[in-house]
Design an enzyme around this catalytic site. Sequence first.
Site, short mmCIF file in Angstrom:
data_model
loop_
_atom_site.label_atom_id
_atom_site.label_comp_id
_atom_site.label_asym_id
_atom_site.label_seq_id
_atom_site.Cartn_x
_atom_site.Cartn_y
_atom_site.Cartn_z
N LYS A 199 -3.80 3.42 2.44
CA LYS A 199 -5.14 2.64 2.60
C LYS A 199 -6.53 3.57 1.68
CE LYS A 199 -3.84 -1.41 4.85
NZ LYS A 199 -4.07 -1.43 6.39
N GLY A 241 -5.96 -6.70 3.13
CA GLY A 241 -5.75 -7.68 3.13
C GLY A 241 -7.13 -8.81 2.45
N LYS A 248 0.73 -1.51 0.06
CA LYS A 248 0.11 0.06 0.08
C LYS A 248 0.84 1.81 0.23
CE LYS A 248 0.41 -2.01 4.14
NZ LYS A 248 -0.16 -3.00 4.94
N1 LIG Z 1 1.49 -8.87 6.88
C1 LIG Z 1 0.11 -8.65 5.91
O1 LIG Z 1 -0.87 -9.34 6.78
C2 LIG Z 1 -0.40 -7.69 4.88
C3 LIG Z 1 -1.32 -7.55 5.12
C4 LIG Z 1 -1.56 -6.89 3.61
C5 LIG Z 1 -0.31 -6.23 2.99
N2 LIG Z 1 0.69 -6.41 3.25
C6 LIG Z 1 1.86 -6.16 2.46
O2 LIG Z 1 2.41 -7.07 2.00
C7 LIG Z 1 3.97 -6.94 2.17
C8 LIG Z 1 4.92 -7.29 2.80
O3 LIG Z 1 4.22 -7.66 3.95
P1 LIG Z 1 4.74 -9.53 4.72
O4 LIG Z 1 4.03 -8.75 6.20
O5 LIG Z 1 4.94 -10.06 4.36
O6 LIG Z 1 6.38 -8.16 5.10
P2 LIG Z 1 7.42 -9.56 6.27
O7 LIG Z 1 7.11 -10.37 6.78
O8 LIG Z 1 8.18 -8.46 6.48
O9 LIG Z 1 8.46 -9.41 4.88
C9 LIG Z 1 9.31 -9.08 3.68
C10 LIG Z 1 10.24 -9.97 2.59
O10 LIG Z 1 10.91 -8.81 1.44
C11 LIG Z 1 11.51 -9.15 2.32
N3 LIG Z 1 12.95 -8.23 1.19
C12 LIG Z 1 12.65 -7.05 2.54
N4 LIG Z 1 13.97 -6.77 1.47
C13 LIG Z 1 14.52 -7.42 0.58
C14 LIG Z 1 14.92 -6.96 -0.45
N5 LIG Z 1 15.99 -5.88 0.02
N6 LIG Z 1 15.05 -7.97 -1.15
C15 LIG Z 1 14.78 -9.66 -1.36
N7 LIG Z 1 13.19 -9.09 -0.07
C16 LIG Z 1 13.56 -8.53 0.84
C17 LIG Z 1 12.30 -10.23 3.33
O11 LIG Z 1 13.17 -11.11 3.64
P3 LIG Z 1 13.92 -11.68 5.18
O12 LIG Z 1 12.70 -12.60 4.92
O13 LIG Z 1 14.93 -12.82 4.61
O14 LIG Z 1 13.67 -11.19 5.99
C18 LIG Z 1 11.01 -10.21 3.59
O15 LIG Z 1 10.93 -12.31 3.31
C19 LIG Z 1 4.05 -5.18 2.52
O16 LIG Z 1 3.70 -4.05 1.48
C20 LIG Z 1 3.19 -5.30 3.55
O17 LIG Z 1 2.56 -3.81 3.92
C21 LIG Z 1 0.85 -7.12 4.11
#
Ligand SMILES: NC(=O)c1ccc[n+]([C@@H]2O[C@H](COP(=O)([O-])OP(=O)(O)OC[C@H]3O[C@@H](n4cnc5c(N)ncnc54)[C@H](OP(=O)(O)O)[C@@H]3O)[C@@H](O)[C@H]2O)c1
Length: 433
Positions: A210, A139, A110
Amino acid sequence: MMDLEDRKPWGVGVAGLGTVGAGLLSFLDGNPAFAPAGGLAYVSGVSARSRSRPRPFDISGLPWFDDPVALAQADSTEIFVELIGGSDGPAKAAVEAALKAGKPVVTANKALIAEHGAELAALAEEMDVPLLFEAAVMGGVPAVKMVREALVGDEIHSISGILNGTCNYILTEMEATGRSFADVLSEAQRLGYAEADPTMDVGGFDAAHKITILAALAFGCAPTFGAAEIEGIEQVELLDIRMAKDLGYRIKLVASAERSMHGALVRVHPTLAPLDHPLARAGGALNALFIEGERIGRIFVQGPGAGAGPTAAAVAADIADVIAGARRPVFQAPADTLAPFDPIDPSKMLGRAYLRFLVRDEPGVIAAVSETLAEAGVSIESFLQKPTEGAQGVPIVLTTHAVAESVLTAAVERIAGLPAVLDRPRLLRIARI
Ligand SMILES: NC(=O)c1ccc[n+]([C@@H]2O[C@H](COP(=O)([O-])OP(=O)(O)OC[C@H]3O[C@@H](n4cnc5c(N)ncnc54)[C@H](OP(=O)(O)O)[C@@H]3O)[C@@H](O)[C@H]2O)c1
């Protein structure tokens, strides 16, 4: 029904293997016949920060890319899925690289869409490839598709929602358990419901990203994050939650976008919603959305706004759209025709408010407060005074009839200067819905 071997395989490059990325990989692994659109989605490559970090999903058999930009550009990537997060940095670089290479992009990011959506939409449309972001808002609840597609035949006047589950959880717990914001926040961090750095959530920025996206989709304008007025829940006190409840309201972090003939107003702030309003009833980590349109009247939806399963389902739905060949402008209209966002001056908006003053317990104070309000043209709707045990001074709380915000804030400043007023007055808005 089409046999599996007759389906066209689509290589999906997944950058980011955190909560959402792992959820997507598990889903695709358990559903080898995905997608419903007649194609076959398979993971063609992955990228994350650390290759060796233990993950809930076995990635040893998947092609690995240290650099998400290289994954975006790889021949094997036919659909690029960005699940890294952040408005700039590697997420933006990889999405731009994929679009420039003519690859469809699906993202849950977002911050990226709210802050750079217009330029990315222009690039996607120039390259004639889809850029989809269903998971970026609410989500698992299909809010983006609903506003961009299903409601395009109506004129949306306003959207208000509870768009951040962490804030909703904290406020719900404060009310249910009588604990302070700081207490509930640290428990939420311990349980993994809140980030170690909670600023994006509790500061209102995540909800603002959002609602910026929804406003752009609903009002046919370019997303303009800088125009959003943002206040988080850090200053919400237990006392206000209790006083509001006594007056028939519940405090929620509401993100809203309203349109009038003068322009649009996008903002996020703690808001009093009547206890019987659907937004007041959405408790815990739920997300909820209330939409008012010219012909449809009112719509209300609620559901899980985060988590691996619901968010991965929304990402998978976007992958299915790409495979089905669905094509529409990234926002409501082609990027080069998006109307500029015309913000309304919030001080001119009329609204009702909740005011709390901590005053000395002495005769004449209440009269002085009400006279100051009356002189300014602010009319009082209800009044509540509750002595609090052991507290210095007495809190008095009142709600006002609708008044211009500039008039109200000037009156509150004057009251703050009265000698009997012991602390900064607290002003919270009452929902217009
Ligand atoms: N979590 C939710 O429920 C949710 C809901 C809606 C939207 N979102 C959105 O979805 C996206 C991901 O969220 P998330 O919660 O899954 O985040 P997260 O758990 O923090 O995961 C982020 C991922 O990105 C990877 N990463 C970070 N820097 C990187 C780089 N330079 N090159 C390649 N990979 C890299 C990390 O690698 P490592 O694992 O190796 O650290 C990790 O696997 C975000 O934009 C968030 O706003 C999340």
